[in-house]
Design an enzyme around this catalytic site. Sequence first.
Site, mmCIF file in Angstrom:
data_model
loop_
_atom_site.group_PDB
_atom_site.id
_atom_site.type_symbol
_atom_site.label_atom_id
_atom_site.label_comp_id
_atom_site.label_asym_id
_atom_site.label_seq_id
_atom_site.Cartn_x
_atom_site.Cartn_y
_atom_site.Cartn_z
ATOM 1 N N GLU A 1 0.937 -1.227 -0.140
ATOM 2 C CA GLU A 1 0.047 0.019 0.105
ATOM 3 C C GLU A 1 0.621 1.182 0.041
ATOM 4 O O GLU A 1 0.448 2.291 -0.459
ATOM 5 C CB GLU A 1 -0.961 -0.021 1.049
ATOM 6 C CG GLU A 1 -0.289 -0.057 2.688
ATOM 7 C CD GLU A 1 -0.060 -1.371 2.908
ATOM 8 O OE1 GLU A 1 0.131 -1.655 4.299
ATOM 9 O OE2 GLU A 1 -0.219 -2.273 2.319
ATOM 10 N N ASP B 1 18.133 22.602 -29.189
ATOM 11 C CA ASP B 1 18.286 23.670 -30.307
ATOM 12 C C ASP B 1 19.796 24.081 -30.103
ATOM 13 O O ASP B 1 20.593 23.876 -29.201
ATOM 14 C CB ASP B 1 17.214 24.687 -29.812
ATOM 15 C CG ASP B 1 17.404 25.927 -31.025
ATOM 16 O OD1 ASP B 1 17.586 25.621 -32.095
ATOM 17 O OD2 ASP B 1 16.811 26.765 -30.478
#
Length: 815
Positions: free
Chosen positions: A325, A367
């Site tokens: 859990e 870029d």
Amino acid sequence: MGSAEDVGADNPQMSENSPWHTMTIEETIKQMGLKKDHAKIGLSVDEAADRLIKFGANKMTEKVKKTLLQRIWHHINNVLVYVLITVAIVSLIQAVTVSDGQQKFTAWFQVALIVSVITLNTWIGIYQEGNAEKAADALKNMLSSEARVIRGGKEVMVPAENLVPGDVCLLGLGDKVPSDLRLISVSNLATGEAALTGEAVPIDKMTDAIPVEGGLDPEHVPLGDRKNMCYSATLVSVGSGVGIAISTGDFTQIGTINRLVNSTETIKTDVLKQIDLVSKYLFVCIITMCIATFLTAFFYSERYKGEVLESINIALVCAVAMVPEGLEAIVTLTYSYAVKVMASQNAIVRALPAVETLGSVTVICSDKTGTLTQNIMSLTAFVTSNARYKNDVDAADRVPANFVRDDSYLKDRAVQDLKKSGEQILADGPNNPNGRRGHDPSFHFTTDSLHTTDQPNQAATVGSPDDNFPVKQGESPTREWIQSALSCGVLCSKCVIGEGGGRAGEIGNPTELSILRASYFAGMDIDELKNDCPIVAEVPFSSDYKFMCTVHEPAASDNAPDGKLIAYVKGAPDRMVKQCKYQAKGGSAGEENIEAVNEEYWIEQIAILSSHGLRVLGLCRAYIDKDSVKVGDNLGADFVTGRPEGKWLTMVGLCAIMDPPRPECVQAIREAHGAGVRVAMITGDHKNTATAIGLMLGIVDEKFSEAVTGPELDSMSDAEIRACVLTRNVFARASPQNKIRIVKALQAEGQITSMTGDGVNDAPALKAANMGVAMGKEGTDVAREASEMILADDNFATIVYAVKQGRVVWDNLRK
């Protein structure tokens, strides 16, 4: 609202795909079924109403948004959550029914933990989905709210949503363009198209049809080259104009991007995929063990044999013990900590699972300008008649030692251009007058032609024979020599250098500023030089003749003859060579250092520097009689090119200028390669410039030795591009459409891809990539909202750092 995929399926604009930029004004009017005098009277009110029904409102269709309940269901609809909910219910029953205080506390604590984990993860998921939707909202916010049109012969303002194809739109300074327009009249009109291209320089507009080279698809003409068009959401920077609306709403360029943004699905990370898979296996295992435990307890246990409820309780207790859990909580906390660490290093992660994606990246597509490079044009070399001087562009001290004579620096053509003609080198280099793909050239001193000899090696070595003048190899020249050599670049300029030599407060063209910056850091007092050499007259720069000239009173250090003024001429190097009769020996001042010009030598030097991706400026000077000009004269180009004596200038030297790599990026790329991560560069710049930067950075090597251009990619099939991206690291003159094809090709080859971008047109590629990275300083809101990570400093090295942290996260999650 329809979905992004079926937008306008029955809209006539969907089938109307005319290449408007290639048509004349008359052809455009005829194609749209308008009258010949349409430019004067526009549409009638009734025609506009009919067209609004036919073509729809001028707005972008929104993607159908999920309701809150649908979003909640999306995030709890998985097997692991089902198991957690089941465990929570069982724990709740135990908390209510058991009497033992310790067991009751444990049961309540387990219920609280599970509910908290499910709630937290659901909230995080909903929040991230909201961020993704903001990309489309940011696009809508860019649109104009009103439009000035001619209807029924009258100029009226209408809501931009009511604009229809065929409307005659009037544009003025500061207006947002309301739709895609074919211009029919311009008056010094220029529009800022950064919203679409990311380029800050406004594009000058015209009305003539754009010619298309044979065999080229008109749709492959870059937006920035379609100078007879204006596009929705762009801004009028200068002048005014009139245009006919040719597309509206989803069928504008920005509308197309909106559809791509809405239709591009986010890719699930490996950890999330593995958690889903583990959850399914775990569910099967838990069910199997529950059944086995129940059967064992019911049939074989001495204590619970025959007791159905007790046996079920034992089986559920086993199920509770088996469920992890805390798994999602651990994952979330691990992500959150990594996000905090990366934010402190300028990497802002917008979606938690993206942290893990960073650790899986195999290819970084970056870029060039401002990310891999400094985004500051810098003078890197100065070539004289007999020597080459290398300038330290990263120097912080103001000393002449920044310049060092290094005759081996850039002394030969780049390998890829060894056998090319000067014209071929020019076509691939930054001195090409056609500029970057999709943009006007920001370098105004471009070279028109370059006719080199058949023996370039011989031409390159026939300068002045004195190898030790004015300094020896490896030595630095004096400040006086630097001032004499570069005074043309300083005085023949309208630029103003920034405070402390930086960018803050600077004014003027970046290329010209590079000479002032190099002079400043070499120790020159620029203000003092300008005061000592006041300007007398000038020939202002014009793109028609590509040079400028200023006439000055000479300084004492110029050693000018009595009764003479000194004329400085700075311009396109090929044009400067044609006007030169002499050359300055070693770049030195004084009549004693003047010798006959060697044109072949200078032309070959231009070719060499261009082949390495450098912008080249020629610096010249000459003495003229004081009575030949008057103070304040605005001289014409004939003052330089039409003198009765013909050639008259003295060539001082060539300035080699480029946007240099960021120093930290070289090490960052080396580290990326060491970690098995490829780095590719995608740029709109020229092939030679991109290749040169790639060599400096270590992106270009023996394995990835060649660059490929956008036009070459346009002609490739998808299969050919998939093969190409595996053998190329440099993609030059690339369009936004090329970017998304490169991303998809890499993904098709099994690569996990990171893509950087800053413009609106980059948004689809950012979303398509496994890891979209937007620029924080120069980027647009749309790009930032479409990305998973933002670089606060626009620095490539930050991406590499983030990848490192992502791998740490991945290792921690595996543990």
